[in-house]
Design a protein around this motif. Structure first.
Motif, short mmCIF file in Angstrom:
data_model
loop_
_atom_site.label_atom_id
_atom_site.label_comp_id
_atom_site.label_asym_id
_atom_site.label_seq_id
_atom_site.Cartn_x
_atom_site.Cartn_y
_atom_site.Cartn_z
N ILE A 84 -1.99 21.82 -51.22
CA ILE A 84 -2.44 20.53 -50.45
C ILE A 84 -3.86 20.91 -50.66
O ILE A 84 -4.71 19.82 -50.69
CB ILE A 84 -1.90 20.73 -48.83
CG1 ILE A 84 -0.87 20.35 -48.48
CG2 ILE A 84 -2.64 19.97 -48.03
CD1 ILE A 84 -0.40 18.46 -49.51
N GLU A 85 -4.50 22.31 -50.31
CA GLU A 85 -5.35 22.28 -50.75
C GLU A 85 -6.30 22.07 -52.05
O GLU A 85 -7.54 21.29 -52.00
CB GLU A 85 -6.23 23.50 -50.48
CG GLU A 85 -5.71 24.08 -49.05
CD GLU A 85 -4.67 24.22 -48.34
OE1 GLU A 85 -3.66 24.75 -49.56
OE2 GLU A 85 -4.17 24.55 -47.28
N ASP A 86 -5.24 22.12 -52.64
CA ASP A 86 -6.06 21.76 -54.32
C ASP A 86 -6.01 20.67 -54.51
O ASP A 86 -6.26 19.96 -55.55
CB ASP A 86 -4.99 22.20 -55.40
CG ASP A 86 -4.59 23.73 -55.81
OD1 ASP A 86 -5.31 23.73 -55.05
OD2 ASP A 86 -3.99 24.24 -55.88
N VAL A 87 -5.39 19.43 -53.71
CA VAL A 87 -5.14 18.11 -53.68
C VAL A 87 -6.06 17.70 -53.39
O VAL A 87 -7.16 16.72 -53.39
CB VAL A 87 -3.42 17.34 -52.80
CG1 VAL A 87 -3.77 16.34 -52.68
CG2 VAL A 87 -2.09 17.67 -53.97
N ARG A 88 -7.11 18.31 -51.93
CA ARG A 88 -7.59 17.85 -51.03
C ARG A 88 -8.85 18.11 -51.96
O ARG A 88 -9.94 17.12 -52.21
CB ARG A 88 -7.81 18.55 -49.88
CG ARG A 88 -7.18 18.26 -48.58
CD ARG A 88 -7.25 18.53 -48.00
NE ARG A 88 -5.80 18.68 -46.32
CZ ARG A 88 -5.13 19.34 -45.87
NH1 ARG A 88 -5.43 20.37 -45.65
NH2 ARG A 88 -4.26 19.24 -45.35
N ARG A 89 -8.89 18.87 -52.52
CA ARG A 89 -10.07 19.57 -53.87
C ARG A 89 -10.43 18.19 -54.62
O ARG A 89 -11.66 17.98 -55.28
CB ARG A 89 -9.99 21.21 -53.89
CG ARG A 89 -11.40 21.33 -54.57
CD ARG A 89 -12.51 21.45 -54.25
NE ARG A 89 -14.21 21.69 -55.01
CZ ARG A 89 -15.08 21.25 -54.83
NH1 ARG A 89 -15.55 20.44 -54.38
NH2 ARG A 89 -15.76 21.66 -55.92
N PRO A 125 1.41 14.79 -49.63
CA PRO A 125 2.58 15.28 -49.44
C PRO A 125 3.13 14.24 -51.60
O PRO A 125 3.08 15.64 -52.21
CB PRO A 125 2.74 14.80 -49.09
CG PRO A 125 2.35 14.94 -47.26
CD PRO A 125 1.30 14.86 -47.74
N ARG A 126 2.62 13.74 -50.89
CA ARG A 126 2.74 13.07 -52.06
C ARG A 126 2.52 12.98 -53.01
O ARG A 126 2.32 12.99 -54.89
CB ARG A 126 3.16 11.13 -51.85
CG ARG A 126 3.86 10.12 -53.02
CD ARG A 126 4.25 8.65 -52.28
NE ARG A 126 2.41 7.77 -52.80
CZ ARG A 126 1.73 7.17 -51.59
NH1 ARG A 126 2.28 6.41 -50.19
NH2 ARG A 126 0.64 6.35 -51.68
N MET A 127 0.71 12.76 -53.52
CA MET A 127 0.05 13.27 -54.38
C MET A 127 0.53 15.02 -55.24
O MET A 127 0.56 14.96 -56.58
CB MET A 127 -1.74 13.40 -54.33
CG MET A 127 -2.45 13.63 -55.30
SD MET A 127 -2.07 12.35 -56.64
CE MET A 127 -3.89 10.43 -56.04
N GLN A 128 0.58 15.76 -54.06
CA GLN A 128 0.89 16.98 -54.27
C GLN A 128 2.00 17.22 -55.00
O GLN A 128 2.36 17.78 -56.42
CB GLN A 128 0.87 17.81 -53.24
CG GLN A 128 2.04 19.09 -53.34
CD GLN A 128 2.10 20.08 -52.48
OE1 GLN A 128 1.89 19.67 -51.34
NE2 GLN A 128 1.95 21.66 -52.20
#
Length: 108
Positions: free
Chosen positions: A9-14, A29-32
């Motif tokens: 999730i941290e990767d997705v946010r970055r 979560p969907r993007m993850q």
């Protein structure tokens, strides 16, 4: 796909931050899941043995290079005069004399 290579999730946010995207808590979560699925497909592709696969057409071949007699050739790369800056700036709606001035379109 191993746990160490999965997207967090941290990767997705970055990534969202770098792409200037605003994801909701429901979208993260969907993007993850989607990014992990893409990486899983890439991992599968990387397992394929392609050493005997002939490469597809290359630009050089299409332009007559690599011993082939087909396709167009590139024009000669020569320096040519460009537009006069003063003339171009004189027609610009707003300028500082050197650059065009444009409205800010990205807020950060």
């Amino acid at each position: 796909m191993s746990e160490q290579t999965s997207v967090t999730i941290e990767d997705v946010r970055r990534v969202a931050e770098l792409a200037n995207l605003e994801l909701t808590a429901e979208e993260e979560p969907r993007m993850q899941r989607d990014l992990n699925a893409i990486l899983g497909h890439i991992a599968q592709l990387n397992e394929l043995d392609t050493k005997d696969v002939v490469p597809m057409a290359q630009v050089g071949e299409m332009l007559g290079g690599a011993g082939h007699d087909w396709g167009e050739t590139l024009r000669e790369d020569v320096v040519r005069p460009s537009l006069d800056r003063a003339v171009v700036m004189a027609t610009a709606p707003e300028t500082d004399g050197r650059f065009f001035k444009v409205p800010k379109v990205i807020e950060r």
